[in-house]
Design a protein around this motif. Sequence first.
Motif, mmCIF file in Angstrom:
data_model
loop_
_atom_site.group_PDB
_atom_site.id
_atom_site.type_symbol
_atom_site.label_atom_id
_atom_site.label_comp_id
_atom_site.label_asym_id
_atom_site.label_seq_id
_atom_site.Cartn_x
_atom_site.Cartn_y
_atom_site.Cartn_z
ATOM 1 N N LEU A 1 0.845 -1.178 0.000
ATOM 2 C CA LEU A 1 0.000 0.000 0.000
ATOM 3 C C LEU A 1 0.890 1.240 0.000
ATOM 4 C CD1 LEU A 1 -2.142 -2.180 0.907
ATOM 5 C CD2 LEU A 1 -3.264 -0.305 2.129
ATOM 6 N N THR A 2 0.289 2.359 -0.275
ATOM 7 C CA THR A 2 1.059 3.602 -0.292
ATOM 8 C C THR A 2 0.998 4.315 1.047
ATOM 9 O OG1 THR A 2 -0.868 4.760 -1.175
ATOM 10 C CG2 THR A 2 0.728 3.906 -2.765
ATOM 11 N N THR A 3 0.554 3.631 2.067
ATOM 12 C CA THR A 3 0.477 4.204 3.406
ATOM 13 C C THR A 3 1.206 3.298 4.387
ATOM 14 O OG1 THR A 3 -1.068 4.999 5.104
ATOM 15 C CG2 THR A 3 -1.700 3.027 3.893
ATOM 16 N N ARG A 4 1.591 3.835 5.523
ATOM 17 C CA ARG A 4 2.393 3.102 6.501
ATOM 18 C C ARG A 4 1.638 1.911 7.091
ATOM 19 N NH1 ARG A 4 4.891 8.011 10.230
ATOM 20 N NH2 ARG A 4 6.396 8.804 8.690
ATOM 21 N N ALA A 5 2.353 0.804 7.247
ATOM 22 C CA ALA A 5 1.795 -0.378 7.924
ATOM 23 C C ALA A 5 2.213 -0.335 9.394
ATOM 24 C CB ALA A 5 2.296 -1.647 7.261
#
Length: 490
Positions: free
Chosen positions: A122-126
Motif C-alpha cells: 500500500l502507499t500508506t504506513r503499515a
Amino acid sequence: MFFRAWNTAIGDMGYALSRLEIDPEFSDSESSPVGDDNNSPQSSSQNDLEHEVAQLTKLGSAPHDRLKRVLPRRQEVPVSPVKMLAGREGNYSGRGRFSSADRCHLLNKYLPVKGPSIIDQLTTRAYVSQFSADGSLFVAAFQGSHIKIYNAEKGWKLQKNIVAKSLRWTVTDTSLSPDKRFLVYATMSPIVNIVNIGSAATESHANVTEIHEGLEFSGDDEEGYSFGIFSVKFSNDGRELVAGSSDDSIYVYDIEANRLSLRIQAHTSDVNSVCFADEASHLIYSGSDDNLCKVWDRRCFRSKGKPAGILMGHLEGITFLDSRGDGRYFISNGKDQTIKLWDIRKMSSNATRTPGFRNYEWDYRWMDYPLRARDVKHPCDQSVATYKGHSVLRTLIRCYFSPEYSTGQKYIYTGSHDSCVYVYDLVSGAQVARLVHHKSTVRDCSWHPHYPMLVSSSFDGDIAKWEFPGNGETPIPVNNNSRPRRRHFD
C-alpha cells in the motif's frame, strides 16, 4: 530485495553490538551457539545466561537423552536430523514419536530468513501485523484507515478489508478474539471498535456495509476529555479486553456485560503497552513512558489499589511488552535501544528513587539516540538480561518471543527503525538473523505459530513474508520506484 543470515554476515552487522548484558551474579561456563555452522561465532562464557528461564528454554528445545548418545559416556551435540529420525523409528524415547522438545530441536534451526515474498503493498504506513493464534489468519493495519485480514491457508487471499471508523491519526493496535469471530481496533481515541469478521462480505465500511460497534472507554466524569489508546488485547477466554492509554491508565472492558469494569491510574506517563500474563488473565503487565514495567494482580487490586510489583531497568520509555505466557517472564522493548527480559519474582514494591543518570536532552520522535547514552546502565536494573543491536526510534516498535510449538521460545525477535527485523538467541544473546528488505521502519512483525514463517510490516507500505525453506513459488518482484499496489500474493 535480499536477506542476510547470521552465519554469513556477522562481520558487517557489528556482532559486538548484539551482546547480552546480565547481572554480575550470573555466569555460565558453556556457550549456546545457534545452528550447526562450525565457522559461526561462539558467544563468550560471560555472555551466557544462567537463570531458570535459560534452563527452561534449553529443556524445551533439547532432544531426548538417549538420542544424544552416540557412544557410552559421550554425547553428540547438536543431534543431527538424521539421528533424530532414526531414534524416532527405533523408539529410543519409548514414546514412539517426537516429544515437543524433540520437535523444537529439529525446527528451531530453520529460521524464516528466505525471501521475502510480497503479500501486499500500500502507499500508506503499515503499523500492525499479526497472525491469529492458530496461524490461519493474518491481520495487517495501515495508517490510511485500512485493516486487512488475509487467509494464510488459502494463498493469502484477502478475506476482509475493514475501513476503520472515525480514524484519528492511525490504527494503533488490533486484536483478534480467540475464536477468530471478532476483531477490535484502536486509534488515538477513547473508543475501541469491534467488528464481526465472520460475515461473508469482504468489504467492511463502518456503519455502511457492516456495523462497527464502539466500546466506550472514557467514564462519565470525563466528558469533553479525549485520550488515545495505544494497546488493546483480548483475554484468553475472549470475554474481556485490556487497554493502555495516553491518559496514563489501564482499562479492562467486560465485553459480555458491555461495560468498563476497571480503570487503573497505572503510571505517570503514557501506557504504551499492556498484556495479560497467562491464560488465567489475573495478572496484567504494563509498560510506560515513565520507564517502568508494572505487574497488576486483579485479585487483590481493589483492596490494595496499587501494583503487585514494579520492575526498573530501562533508561527510556517502554514501547512494547510480550509475555512468555507462564505468568512469570516477559520481555519489553525500550526507547533506550534495548530489549529486556524480566522475571516478576525480582520485582520491587516501589520504584527506587535514584540520582539523575540522564545528562542529555533527547526526543526519540526526531532525534537519533545519543552515543554517550549507549553504555549507561540503570543503577537499579532488575532485568534478567538485556539485548542490543536493533534501533527503537520514531514509533512504538514491537518485540516478541518466538513460538513455543516450533522453537521452544528459544528466540526473541523485533522490528527496528533501521528497516530490518532482528532475531536474538534468548540464552546467549547472540544476533542470529537480520532480515533486510524494507526501505523504512519495521514497526511490527509476526512469526507463524507452527511453521518457519515470519511476516514483517513497514512504514514503506510493504507486508513481506519470510520463510524457510520457501514454498517453491517465485517471489513477486518489487519495484521500489513506481511502488505499484498489489492486492495479495497468491
